[in-house]
Write an enzyme that holds these catalytic residues in place. Structure first.
Site, mmCIF file in Angstrom:
data_model
loop_
_atom_site.group_PDB
_atom_site.id
_atom_site.type_symbol
_atom_site.label_atom_id
_atom_site.label_comp_id
_atom_site.label_asym_id
_atom_site.label_seq_id
_atom_site.Cartn_x
_atom_site.Cartn_y
_atom_site.Cartn_z
ATOM 1 N N CYS A 131 1.002 -1.383 -0.048
ATOM 2 C CA CYS A 131 0.022 0.029 -0.052
ATOM 3 C C CYS A 131 0.934 1.240 -0.013
ATOM 4 C CB CYS A 131 -0.727 -0.087 1.175
ATOM 5 S SG CYS A 131 -1.937 1.367 1.530
ATOM 6 N N CYS A 155 -0.258 4.161 2.371
ATOM 7 C CA CYS A 155 0.201 3.793 3.611
ATOM 8 C C CYS A 155 1.601 4.052 4.277
ATOM 9 C CB CYS A 155 -0.467 2.633 4.269
ATOM 10 S SG CYS A 155 -2.080 2.006 3.377
ATOM 11 N N ASP A 156 2.301 3.321 3.320
ATOM 12 C CA ASP A 156 3.596 2.912 3.881
ATOM 13 C C ASP A 156 4.710 3.923 3.200
ATOM 14 O OD1 ASP A 156 2.196 0.949 5.483
ATOM 15 O OD2 ASP A 156 2.695 -0.714 4.172
#
Ligand code: FAD
Length: 527
Positions: free
Chosen positions: A345, A348-349
């Protein structure tokens, strides 16, 4: 810090506080502390039911705790300036501490209250992570219900030493009483199931005597939700096995092609979808996963669907809408370094790779989008595409070509992800020349498409070579009375509007089946 429109909206929410609250800050002289100071005072200025105290004694600085004025208890803590995706978590926490009950079922509230231990959660997030608020909001709400539960939400960007010490490369990451508890998205039901070992048994017992459904839908993404609404509108007994409302939409940052809504986010659309389903007479069975299908012995008879909790549901028609999940590379090192350099992701990361070198495996739309996104954060992106050219839309490829810190490698087949036992250190790919090549880097984002969530069906319904359920133009599968919709099927073009249309079609077909095929008198399956 807050825009006028947000202030107006927030003022409205805060006016509904039942009890006054205090935002108790622990600050120092750093710029983030000044930012937090400004945010808390701006919020407090919107309501005479909100005060700020700067007498906090927390070790993490900056941080603040939301407490009810005059009440004992730990309150809800943020070691974060909760803007971005966590702003909603902040607002919800103020409302819940201020007397608004979290929107959990009565059963869930009873279960949370009955948890026997002392639970100190530390939840690491990134403000750009859209998977994080689910966990944060679940734990915060649980801590409001049970004072033996505490949660502090920590923005990894504000506490890099902790992130390094705990080797956090992926969020959300949750620690319980100092030990790693959970990585990735989880809702309150899933957290409860992990804390309360008896929960699945109780869930199964509760469903044991549930009456058969006319239409039972498995999966609560756009296809399943739409099928549930269409079925319920026909007045038939409708059940929905809802592991996660919204499905893949919950992993989607911006949605600009949901017709009639020019711009929205995945979580917002998912919440609207859930509210729409709940407005109808649909028996929502939350937090459950289907593990096996037992087709009816005769057309018109009852199918059985086994759930992970051990319960078995029965229905005259079943609509499978279990969607799809990210495909894995399946190379050595991928599992070993998952969340330690291997990520799926970028939204997200990505922030954890600031200034680092990463690879994106996959040259389709999602791979190229990820490379463009990451190029703004990381030092360098290597995009690997196993074929001879990128498969993404031209507009994305053109944008990618303008970025100075991206290298595109075609005919590059990733064969191994390497690491030092703790983190990823590089990647090997086989080039068009047949030789192995090595790239030094710190992260690999895998973006090679989706796999249908259909393994649980085994050989009951016909599936194609990709695992997609073969459906006809009415959404009917090879088993009479079993229908399917959305990304789990052979329907082309995996999109939200298509899944929604597919769900509606499957529900109408199921209704048609119910009125045309008489129900034989037979025993339930499995016996
Ligand atoms: P899903 O959304 O996958 O939902 C399936 C649900 O079933 C999930 O909740 C899953 O948890 C559940 N489930 C799975 N197995 C089981 C089981 N055994 N038992 C019970 N439940 C189960 N489409 C667009 O139109 N516009 C976009 O901008 C867009 N962007 C996207 C961005 C990303 C990152 C991704 C991943 C997809 C995007 N898509 C977009 C595609 C779109 O999200 C999907 O086509 C759509 O969500 C498919 O809906 P679905 O209901 O078939 O499946």
């Amino acid at each position: 810090m807050l825009q006028d429109a947000i202030k107006t909206q927030l003022k409205g929410y805060l006016a509904s506080l039942v009890h006054p609250i205090v935002l108790e800050a622990s600050l120092d002289d750093t710029p983030p502390s000044r930012e937090m100071h400004e945010l808390l005072h701006e919020v407090a200025a919107l309501s005479d039911r909100v005060q700020v105290s700067e007498q906090g004694e927390a070790t993490r600085r900056p941080s603040f705790v939301i407490k009810q004025v005059g009440a004992k208890g730990a309150g809800v803590s943020f070691a974060a300036i909760p803007m971005g995706h966590e702003f909603t978590s902040f607002v919800l926490a103020m409302l819940q501490v201020g007397g608004h009950a979290p929107k959990f079922s009565d059963d869930m509230v009873t279960q949370i209250r009955a948890l026997p231990g002392q639970y100190d959660f530390e939840t690491y997030v990134a403000l750009s992570c859209q998977n994080c608020p689910d966990v944060v909001q679940a734990l915060n709400a649980m801590s409001v219900i049970n004072p033996n539960i505490r949660n502090v939400t920590i923005d990894g960007a504000l506490f890099p030493d902790e992130v390094t010490a705990r080797n956090i490369m992926s969020v959300p990451q949750v620690y319980l009483n100092g030990k790693l508890f959970e990585t990735g998205r989880a809702d309150a039901g899933q957290i409860l199931a992990k804390l309360d070992a008896e929960a699945p048994k109780r869930a199964a017992a509760k469903l044991k005597d549930i009456a058969p459904f006319d239409v039972l839908i498995i999966g609560s993404g756009p296809a399943g939700a739409s099928a549930a609404i269409y079925a319920a509108r026909k007045g038939v007994r409708t059940g929905l096995v809802a592991e996660r409302f919204g499905g893949q939409m919950m992993d989607t940052e911006g949605i600009e092609n949901f017709i009639s809504v020019p711009e929205t986010t995945g979580p917002r659309l998912s919440a609207a979808l859930e509210a729409h389903v709940r407005a109808y007479d649909v028996d929502v069975i939350p937090g459950e996963v289907a593990t096996e299908l037992f087709p009816a012995v005769h057309p018109g008879g009852l199918h059985g669907v086994a759930l992970e909790s051990g319960a078995i549901l029965h229905a005259r028609t079943v609509i499978v809408a279990t969607g799809a999940h990210w495909r894995h590379l399946g190379v050595p090192g991928e599992e070993e370094y998952r969340n330690k350099g291997v990520a799926y992701c970028p939204h997200c990361d990505g922030p954890f790779y600031k200034g680092k070198r990463v690879a994106v495996a996959g040259g389709g739309n999602s791979g190229v989008e990820a490379a463009i996104d990451l190029a703004g954060i990381v030092a360098h992106v290597t995009l690997l595409q196993r074929g001879s050219h990128l498969k993404a839309d031209k507009v994305l490829c053109d944008k990618l070509a303008t970025l100075p810190n991206v290298t595109v490698l075609t005919e590059a087949l990733t064969t191994r992800i390497e690491g030092n036992g703790r983190n990823v250190t590089g990647l090997t790919y086989r080039g068009g020349d047949g030789a192995d090549h090595h790239v030094d880097l710190e992260g690999v984002f895998v973006q090679i498409g989706l796999l249908p969530n259909t393994d649980w069906l085994k050989d009951t319904v016909e599936r194609n070579a990709f695992g997609e359920i073969v459906v006809n133009d009415h959404g009917a599968t090879s088993v009479p009375g079993v229908f399917a919709a959305g990304d789990a099927t052979t329907t082309p073009y995996k999109q939200i509007v298509i899944a929604i249309g597919d769900g509606a079609k499957a529900a109408l077909s199921a209704f048609d089946y119910l009125i045309r095929v008489p129900a034989p008198v037979e025993k339930k399956v499995p016996a």
